[in-house]
Design an enzyme around this catalytic site. Sequence first.
Site, PDB file in Angstrom:
ATOM      1  N   CYS A 179       0.821  -1.220   0.000  1.00 39.53           N
ATOM      2  CA  CYS A 179       0.000   0.000   0.000  1.00 39.53           C
ATOM      3  C   CYS A 179       0.851   1.264   0.000  1.00 39.53           C
ATOM      4  O   CYS A 179       0.614   2.188  -0.789  1.00 39.53           O
ATOM      5  CB  CYS A 179      -0.946   0.005   1.185  1.00 39.53           C
ATOM      6  SG  CYS A 179      -0.231  -0.634   2.690  1.00 39.53           S
ATOM      7  N   HIS A 222      -2.962   6.241   4.613  1.00 37.23           N
ATOM      8  CA  HIS A 222      -1.524   6.395   4.845  1.00 37.23           C
ATOM      9  C   HIS A 222      -1.075   7.778   4.355  1.00 37.23           C
ATOM     10  O   HIS A 222      -1.616   8.286   3.367  1.00 37.23           O
ATOM     11  CB  HIS A 222      -0.741   5.356   4.038  1.00 37.23           C
ATOM     12  CG  HIS A 222      -0.801   3.959   4.565  1.00 37.23           C
ATOM     13  ND1 HIS A 222      -1.386   3.596   5.769  1.00 37.23           N
ATOM     14  CD2 HIS A 222      -0.347   2.801   4.014  1.00 37.23           C
ATOM     15  CE1 HIS A 222      -1.278   2.286   5.932  1.00 37.23           C
ATOM     16  NE2 HIS A 222      -0.658   1.762   4.893  1.00 37.23           N
TER      17      HIS A 222
HETATM   18  C1  2RA Z   1       0.697  -2.221   6.712  1.00 34.04           C
HETATM   19  N1  2RA Z   1       1.537  -2.072   4.440  1.00 34.04           N
HETATM   20  O1  2RA Z   1       0.399  -1.030   6.579  1.00 34.04           O
HETATM   21  C2  2RA Z   1       1.275  -2.979   5.534  1.00 34.04           C
HETATM   22  C3  2RA Z   1       0.356  -4.078   5.094  1.00 34.04           C
HETATM   23  N2  2RA Z   1      -0.858  -3.573   4.583  1.00 34.04           N
HETATM   24  O2  2RA Z   1       0.540  -2.872   7.773  1.00 34.04           O
END
Ligand code: 2RA
Length: 335
Positions: free
Chosen positions: A128, A242
Site C-alpha cells: 500500500c 496512509h
Molecule cells: C501495513 N503495508 O500497513 C502494511 C500491510 N498492509 O501494515
Amino acid sequence: QGPNVAILGATGAVGRQMMQCLQERHFPLGELRLLASARSAGQQMCWNGRMITIQEATPESFEGIDLVLGAAENDVAERLLPHAVKAGAVVVDNSSAYRLDPEVPLVVPEVNPEDVAWNTGIIANPNCSTIIALVCLAPLDRAAGLNRVVCSTYQAASGAGMPGIEQLETENAAIVEGRKVPAPRVFPYQLAYNLIPQIGGFDAAGYTSEEMKMQNEGRKILHNDGLAVNCTCVRVPVARSHSESITVELDSPLTPDEARVVLAAAPGVRVVDDPSCREYPMPLDTSEQDLVYVGRIREDISAPEGTNGLTFWCCGDQIRKGAATNAVQIAELLL
Ligand code: 2RA
C-alpha cells in the site's frame, strides 16, 4: 457476460473493499465467488443487491473461475493461488508472496500498465505505501529522472486489517471512558496517543520489511534497479489513510511550480497545495476515495549544491487505492 471472478479472503477489510470496488466500477462479471476460511463458510454477504454464500477456500475452489482477486495473507496465497492458475484463472494477488518473483509483474496501473502483458498467471499488487508513493513519484521520474528517494511513512491502523482498526478504536474508547487500556493484540504497543516506528520485522541493517518494500518494489515497478531509497515506516493512530513525507533527488531541475503542473496532469493524483489557505493533504480528506492527494510541494533546501531536490507530502486511502482499487484496476487492464 464478463469473467467469473473469485475473491480469496472475501471477509477481510481488503476483500470487502474489492467487492465494493467491483460494484462501484460496474466490473463486467459473470459469477462472483466468495472464498474464505472454513469458519466463514456458509455465511452470506450482500453484493450488488443479492446475497452470496461464502465458500471455504480449498484447492478445488477455482473450477470455472477466470479471475481471482487475492486478499489473503501470504501463507494462504502460496497454498492456494497456484491451484487457481492451474485451473486456468489469472490471479491479481495483494499478498507480498509473489511481488518480487521475476516471473510475476508488479503493477500500479497509472505507472506500468504494460507489465501485465508478460504475466504467466499471477500479477502482484504492490504494498500500500509503495502504491501511494509511486503514483506521485512516477510522473516526477518521467519529467525529470528520479535518482534517490528519502521517505517517511505515517501508516494507518487499517494496514493491519480490521483487527488493526479494532485495536485503535478499543484503546480510544478505553481512554475516553477512563478504563485501563487493554494489552495490544495487533501492534507491538498501544497505538492510541502513540507512534510505533516498526512495521514488520527488522533486518541486520536495522530496516524493517515494510521499509525495504519501498526500495525493492519501487525499483521493480519503475524498472530502475539503481534507484536509491531510504524509507522509515511508522504506524500512526489514524484509521485508514496512509501519509508519506517524500524527498527526491532528480536528474534535472524541476521547480515546485513545474512539479505541481506535472502532478496535476498525472493520473490518480489530486494536487492540494495552497499553504496560504492551509490547504494540504490530510488522511481525513483522502479516506473512502481513490485519488492520492499531494501537497506541501517545495524545493529541498538541504539538497547539496548542483543537485535537484524536491520535497512533498501525500496521503491516500490504504484499503482502496493502497490495495483493493489498485487490484481491480489491474483486473480491468485484463478485460
Ligand atoms: C501495513 N503495508 O500497513 C502494511 C500491510 N498492509 O501494515
